[in-house]
Design a protein around this motif. Sequence first.
Motif: not given
Ligand code: SF4
Lengths: 375, 458
Positions: A21, A26-27, A29, A47, A84, A86, A88-89
Amino acid sequence: MTDAKRARLSVEEVLSHLELCASAECSFCRDGCPSYRAFLLESKAPRGKNRVLMKRLPEGDDGIRSLSTVAYECSVCGRCSEVCISGGDTFSIIPEIRARLAEEGSVPNVLEKGARDAMKTGTPYSSKDRSWADGLPGKGKVGYFPGCNFMANEPDVPKRTVHLLGRLGIEPVPISDHCCGGPAFNAGLTDLFHENAEAFIADLKEKGVRKVILSCPGCLNILRNEFPKSGVEFVHLVQVLAEADVSGRIGMRVAYHDPCNLGRKSYVVDPPRALLKAIGCEVLEFADSGPDSACCGGGGGFATLHPDGSAVSSTDRVTEALEMGADAIVTACRTCRDRLAEAAGDRIPVYLVLDLADGTIDGFESALEGGAVHD
Amino acid sequence: MPLLDELRSAAPDAVVSADSDDLLAYRDIHGESGRISCIVVPGTNEDVLAVLRYCNSHEIPVVPWGGGTNLAGALTPSRRAVAVDMKRLNTITVEPDSLMVKAGAGATPDEVDRRLRVHGLRFHHDPWSRRSATIGGALALDSAGTLYHGYGRVGAEVVSMTVALPDGSIVDVDNDPDGRGLSTSTFIGSEGVLGLILEATFMVHPTPETYRTAGFGFRKLERMVDGLQALADADLHPDSFIGGSIPRAVAALQPATERAMMKALGIRCGLFVYYEGEEGPVGERTSAAVKVLSKYGKKMPQKYSDEWWPNRHTYFEANQGAVEANLMTHVFDLIIPQDSTLEMAGRVDVLAAETGFTDALSHTLFTALDAYTVALYIEPNRFGSPEFRAFEHGLNEAALELGTVMRIHGYGSHFSPDIVRRSLGDRLAELVQSKIRLDPNGILNPGILIPDSSEVDR
Ligand code: SF4
Ligand SMILES: Cc1cc2nc3c(=O)[nH]c(=O)nc-3n(C[C@H](O)[C@H](O)[C@H](O)COP(=O)(O)OP(=O)(O)OC[C@H]3O[C@@H](n4cnc5c(N)ncnc54)[C@H](O)[C@@H]3O)c2cc1C
Ligand code: SF4
């Protein structure tokens, strides 16, 4: 002891998950997260939670003890995992964080007491109506587990389900001794959860059950995705009904709300839609539906701990259904139905799929063509 | 009364917090925490004005917070500040008959677009971050999205704006300067140093009848750039496109189907083009473009380009590979005139070789022929290292010589005062003058865009 499905993670493993993440941040989510919608602070969105976790986890026991809000201000809806970019949720590591909090004795009292009592008595509720099981066989390949919620609060549903299954020629073995263990899992009490799961599986084995039909998507998620491997198949009632040759002429425009535990976590997306169409409904889709569905805000102990916060998500859902011009909202989960019905008031009715399928709604007595389910 | 209580009583509908975990979450992407002393999430415009009045009279710095997605440290002030998180101010009003939409600062481009779609309209600003950036943040940086070629940056379609000034007063501006010389362009691209944008009204456009896409593979970047140039010469500039080289660092880790495709086609470079409009002309333009590009590269199976457009906000092959390899992506956006693209690419290659980033390097062109992105796919610990800084410095110097550093991600606190001055030229002098006039106490975004050493912040 059977193998646990979910492996425990080391702090290093959690941190390297969070690194994914951190490489994107990126947010994407954020807006779909019920916890963010409830509290409106960055720290309550995935995030932000991940940033807090990355800072606190390396701080040892004190750091872990401070993570209670991060961990329990989450409906474990899985939405962040679905969107997500990445991998990395937050969702994927919440059970581990809750388990560590439990080891530190930092589970919120109301969840811990609820879970311990439930595992002892076999239900998180004060009662369990088993009259639906009268006359059903004690042994057999197919079992039916309504879930404690229905047994305590809406015993009529298991009764109607058994009746409907009977019309399909299925006489299930009643499963009702144990709770699925959801309250222990959601609290993070892993030992308690596994003890209960062992007992649950032993009960199934003793009864010769190879396949269990469930009414509650929350229990389905626990049994299917969190229980140790047992070789038993777990399916939701809508899957069974959708496979049967049913037809009807309800003629309603319904907005179908996918429960997170059914659509996203168990990938049961098409069967409820196919069933609703087969009985004559026009199915309207929310902008976020299927595996990507927005949460009603009710899961994972979130509604218990944060009722006002959880209401934000259900209210949004109702508003969208009204804007779509739906006659009713339909879902397959009692918790979702109650959350949505509470938010809807008398603006729009909210039903379970079963209500439409067995034709028990006033004015829709003959939902099924000829009043019969064809096998 | 302590700050928190003061802010709570000044802004009764706001969420106010100084909880240490809440503060941890308020930092820039890849930035350090510790710059925010308190968070206010206003529920009404009045809350915003009251917070500004209070902070201005006590000379407390304020950072307007949008989606927190800028990539330039634009949320990292030089002094500890109160973060004013604008996301609750997200009301959207569509006026379909006059082809306008009014959006609160906290709405996302995605939300605005969804509301417009119901009326057969669409929003012209379609950045990759459409689900997480906000209208206020996008306007503050004058961001650009996939439709930039046809419609320009987000600010290009603004007709009016309501802005909260640092002293807590409110001003409505349109595209013509008012008596004080204030207009929408005063605030667009000003990185929150002059006022807090509360809402903006935009012109909007009908959703096109249809679109077509095509994907091509090229052996070399040069072939792709020549192909794009040939499209422009034939009056076939795509309505949107993305194309670039695939860095060695992630090429080996591409998802299997893409790896097979790349091997079969022998490509190191991919390009997707997009045309929109009425059925007949779109089909003709796409076919003509395919003919032109076929002279430079090989057409990919259609399913790849079919997949690209609907997934353009999450889909970018190299990034998937980077994620699998646990590499961090760092992008540098530049504007390089199209006839200098290859010269710039050559200089970047040399620079990458000198600093040890050859394997990590990717060149991307997107949406317009002058929009050029250089990305590095690197292990997180190489971010900010001396060789990273050397690469960044050399890149900015080359960009300023051949074109400029693009502003869509802001200057924030990442760029040296020298680069900001050379990139912005007269615009910086204008900003400084406006800053002295509108924010004499220097409370808004200190150290962002306008360097701290300037007379304003002293
Ligand atoms: S959890 Fe995934 S979708 Fe959310 S900010 Fe992190 S990388 Fe982006
Ligand atoms: C995954 C990803 C993809 C991206 N894709 C693109 C892309 O395609 N195109 C592009 O241009 N950019 C892109 N970006 C960068 C970023 O999304 C944009 O720059 C975006 O416009 C920033 O908006 P924000 O709301 O997140 O602003 P923030 O990061 O919150 O703030 C940026 C600046 O604006 C100021 N600000 C915020 N709100 C206001 C307000 N209401 N009034 C005054 N000032 C304010 C802040 O103080 C700060 O200085 C991307 C970023 C990420 C992470
Ligand atoms: S699981 Fe749901 S509530 Fe929890 S962080 Fe993810 S999106 Fe938010």
